[in-house]
Write an enzyme that holds these catalytic residues in place. Structure first.
Site, PDB file in Angstrom:
ATOM      1  N   HIS B 284       0.729  -1.321  -0.091  1.00 12.42           N
ATOM      2  CA  HIS B 284      -0.011  -0.125  -0.111  1.00 12.42           C
ATOM      3  C   HIS B 284       0.801   1.399  -0.149  1.00 12.42           C
ATOM      4  O   HIS B 284       1.909   1.444   0.657  1.00 12.42           O
ATOM      5  CB  HIS B 284      -1.013   0.211   1.163  1.00 12.42           C
ATOM      6  CG  HIS B 284      -0.354   0.107   2.543  1.00 12.42           C
ATOM      7  ND1 HIS B 284      -0.407   1.301   3.146  1.00 12.42           N
ATOM      8  CD2 HIS B 284      -0.365  -0.793   3.448  1.00 12.42           C
ATOM      9  CE1 HIS B 284       0.072   1.295   4.439  1.00 12.42           C
ATOM     10  NE2 HIS B 284       0.218  -0.538   4.636  1.00 12.42           N
ATOM     11  N   GLU B 330      -5.237   2.013   2.978  1.00 11.19           N
ATOM     12  CA  GLU B 330      -5.051   0.687   3.441  1.00 11.19           C
ATOM     13  C   GLU B 330      -5.206   1.321   4.970  1.00 11.19           C
ATOM     14  O   GLU B 330      -5.926   0.342   5.730  1.00 11.19           O
ATOM     15  CB  GLU B 330      -3.709   0.451   3.291  1.00 11.19           C
ATOM     16  CG  GLU B 330      -3.581  -1.230   4.175  1.00 11.19           C
ATOM     17  CD  GLU B 330      -3.050  -1.050   5.446  1.00 11.19           C
ATOM     18  OE1 GLU B 330      -3.465  -2.313   6.366  1.00 11.19           O
ATOM     19  OE2 GLU B 330      -2.747  -0.081   6.026  1.00 11.19           O
TER      20      GLU B 330
END
Lengths: 475, 475
Positions: B284, B330
């Site tokens: 991420h 995320e």
């Protein structure tokens, strides 16, 4: 017979120097084994178990920021004076001694930002003694980032003048790297820099700046000297190497006030036979204005206090006096200790031995000793051999200082010992907001108390004074 | 014959399940040994050595605070998009996919002080999603300090109402302790508390608060939820146990704005034979608004980018497509990944395998795998056996999640692997200002790239698709 001694034995003799030890002296110390075992048993399993941690937490939670010049420091000294003089105290005589003319520096608001080429706030701590940024307002300037004094000096003044110098010197050891804290500002000022941001002196960081004392030499141009974190120092260096222009805003409105008076606290547990002969067991009471100074050095100080309480609780009293000294203004340059030494330097004969713990009480290993290397060394090693139960049997000798505040005494020939700690993480927390009770362990503190109690009691109780080095026997 | 098999052999068979592996498949993977050695050689000793560290530093130094909703995050996505689409890119097709309706929370000024019984500043970080203190001004109130939800619930509402609840819950493991971050505020609000100060979720601290997401459940009374340090939580608990009144001042003016749109970044290295079949290699791109997110998760993301570059630089191209995905949002709850999964969930057949690294890249040990336990497990173990040169041969299976963002895929039956890291210090830095390049090591990153490149290349290049678990073979 000697010819038949095996090589192994010969090596052992050389290693321990036992051929030089006075057998009667060695036997005298061996006779203390039951006393040492009693002390250790009392601390590890008796009523004194955990006492040091408890008293230490009570002390540092009540008096957190004991920086020289603060009311908190004076209150903390008075609190312990009261404890020492109270009904339940085991000490015979306790007093404060004034230490005049001490620097009084206070931290003000402080903040720093990287503003070019990207924006990031940076955690900082001005170093003790640093001047403020002009008018205590943000100073905004381009930065030059160097990794050493040599690199700085290789620059032309035109490259540095009017800029902020950032040091990303890395960490070698405290004693080597701390020169950047001491001299970083002055060296940068010589080339016309207007502030110095110096990588904190420590081997590991979680965005943790470390403060500590700095001074300006006579005639130096004074510029602000401020700690930044390892992470930010490295980040700034990486950006600097890309050639991008770095602009930093830094504000610090710390102030230096009129000098003040603080106090060393001294408490005697009188000896039975030679009360005028003194074994000093010490630590410093002041810390910085961050964290709680749990490790630096309330823990070192507290093990000395508890050691005497334990000795007393067992009905023990040595021939000589055990003197607890809680030094003030250590962080400003051992100033409380220096003052005390100056008042005592014409009576050094009465100081038989000096001890201090100022390197943490994490996992005591044994003693670092300086002094006579014949019978003096024999005594220390023999005492350490009584400490197997607490795994504190390791010995090291030094011709230098064994601990900060007692350096004046040991330099003047008084034998001394420092608590030898596994200081693996000591400099993680040193002079940071992280020096709090969390770093302390009750069992490690208990073992340090046991080491301190056994060593100080035996040295204070020997038939003869601890031998002082003479030119003939000192290495 | 079976009756003559020794117990030892029987145990070995059960342990390795090697009797279930398809010998042709095993041999096929063994044939990749020269390719694996070429990849490893290129990364450890060739032109790609150190490349990941260099690119990672360049990225995080340029885009430090990539929190969802920030321009810095969108700029960082555009920067990588440009890199991927640039002349020197090895990728065939790169695009952004919008992820709408994401929370946009910003931290404001924040500070906290213990003001009774003693004065101390406390380092804090509001948790992502927390409301501000009223009007963003200091909230001053008495505090109650508990060590668990059970202890909190044992109190009467009259003991908590109108007060600040401080949690000193300690650290067991991230997954267990993080509940205090998620639910601490809501649980305290049920008893009438007006703010929750929660011990940071981490095993070690140098005065380091950890942020992270929190949410209020439907119908909960919202009160500020703010991280304090381990040291301060323990200090407050000690003082609380003395019975002294604790008063805290806490200010936080964080804000929740209108939802925003961010983007997942997707880049394909097309397969030769089955370009529509995809092996996802991901991490991420967003982090928090502290530190640089070097470890969480720019490092995990970057090893995927560099792995494909290395594969390409060696003239290798697998039968199936390797798809780099850089997930957004995320930290707000796998929101970029969830959105992508929802757009793809009717075409899961094309996803052959999913990989992510989001537990650090400190010292890669091997792979954590979830999926088919017969030939799937055989493949992973056989691939790992090619990685002895980088000490990344360790295998573990889980029926749960192997890495955050790919959980939706693996829960839906797509086999997947996470990079198995020695995360000894991962949670020291997690969500703190200390998650910066200083925690990264060039050699460890290189080994992670090698592991990632070998595993993704082989899985994408096998004759048959990586086996998907069926009800019959899944444990």
């Amino acid at each position: 017979m000697k010819i038949q001694i095996s090589l192994l034995f010969a090596i052992l003799f050389v290693h321990t120097k036992s051929q030089e030890c006075d057998p009667a002296l060695i036997q005298e110390i061996r006779n203390y084994r039951p006393v040492a075992e009693l002390i250790i048993e009392e601390i590890l399993h008796g009523a004194s178990k955990g006492l040091c941690y408890e008293k230490l937490a009570e002390f540092v939670d009540s008096y957190q920021l004991r920086i020289t010049g603060s009311q908190v420091l004076e209150d903390s000294i008075d609190y312990l004076l009261e404890q020492y003089q109270g009904e339940r105290s085991v000490m015979d005589n306790t007093w404060k001694e004034s230490v005049p003319n001490l620097p009084h520096w206070t931290r003000g608001e402080e903040e720093a930002f990287l503003i070019e080429p990207v924006h990031k706030s940076m955690s900082i701590l001005a170093f003790g003694g640093s001047i403020a940024t002009p008018l205590g307002e943000p100073l905004v300037a381009e930065a030059v980032v160097v990794t050493s004094f040599d690199e700085l000096r290789s620059l032309d003044a035109s490259q540095v003048s009017g800029k902020i110098v950032v040091y990303n010197q890395g960490y070698v050891s405290y004693s080597q790297s701390v020169n950047y804290r001491y001299k970083g500002a002055s060296e940068a000022a010589k080339l016309g820099a207007i502030a110095a941001l110096i990588e904190s002196i420590g081997p590991f960081s979680i965005n943790s700046p470390h403060t500590g004392v700095m001074t300006y030499a006579e005639g130096d141009t004074k510029i602000p000297a401020i700690a930044i974190t390892q992470e930010d120092a490295e980040m700034l260096r990486r950006i600097y190497l890309t050639g991008e222009r770095i602009v930093i805003s830094v504000k610090s409105n710390s102030q230096t006030h009129q000098p003040i008076t603080s106090h060393n606290l001294i408490a005697d547990y009188n000896g039975t036979r030679y009360p005028d002969k003194v074994v000093v067991v010490s630590g410093h009471i002041d810390n910085w204005d961050v964290g709680q100074g749990a490790m630096d050095d309330a823990g070192g100080m507290m093990i000395g206090l508890i050691a005497v309480e334990v000795i007393n609780s067992l009905g023990l009293r040595p021939k000589r006096t055990i003197r607890n000294i809680l030094w003030t203004a250590e962080e400003q340059g051992l100033l409380g200790a220096e003052h005390y030494f100056n008042t005592q330097k014409n009576e050094l004969d009465k100081f038989v031995f000096v001890m201090e713990s100022d390197s943490g009480t994490f996992d005591p290993q044994g003693l670092t000793y300086t002094g006579d290397r014949r019978n003096g060394e024999c005594i220390i090693k023999e005492i350490l051999s009584l400490l197997g139960a607490i795994n504190a049997t390791r010995y090291q000798w030094t011709s230098g200082s064994v601990s900060t505040d007692i350096t004046h005494f040991t330099d003047a020939g008084v034998p001394g010992a420092g608590l030898w700690d596994t200081d693996g993480q000591y400099f993680y927390f040193h002079h940071t907001e992280g020096d709090m009770m969390t770093v302390e362990d009750p069992n490690a503190l208990d073992r340090a108390v046991a080491l301190w109690a056994v060593a100080s009691y035996i040295i204070a109780d020997l038939t003869d004074d601890f031998p002082k080095p003479s030119p003939r026997t000192t290495n």
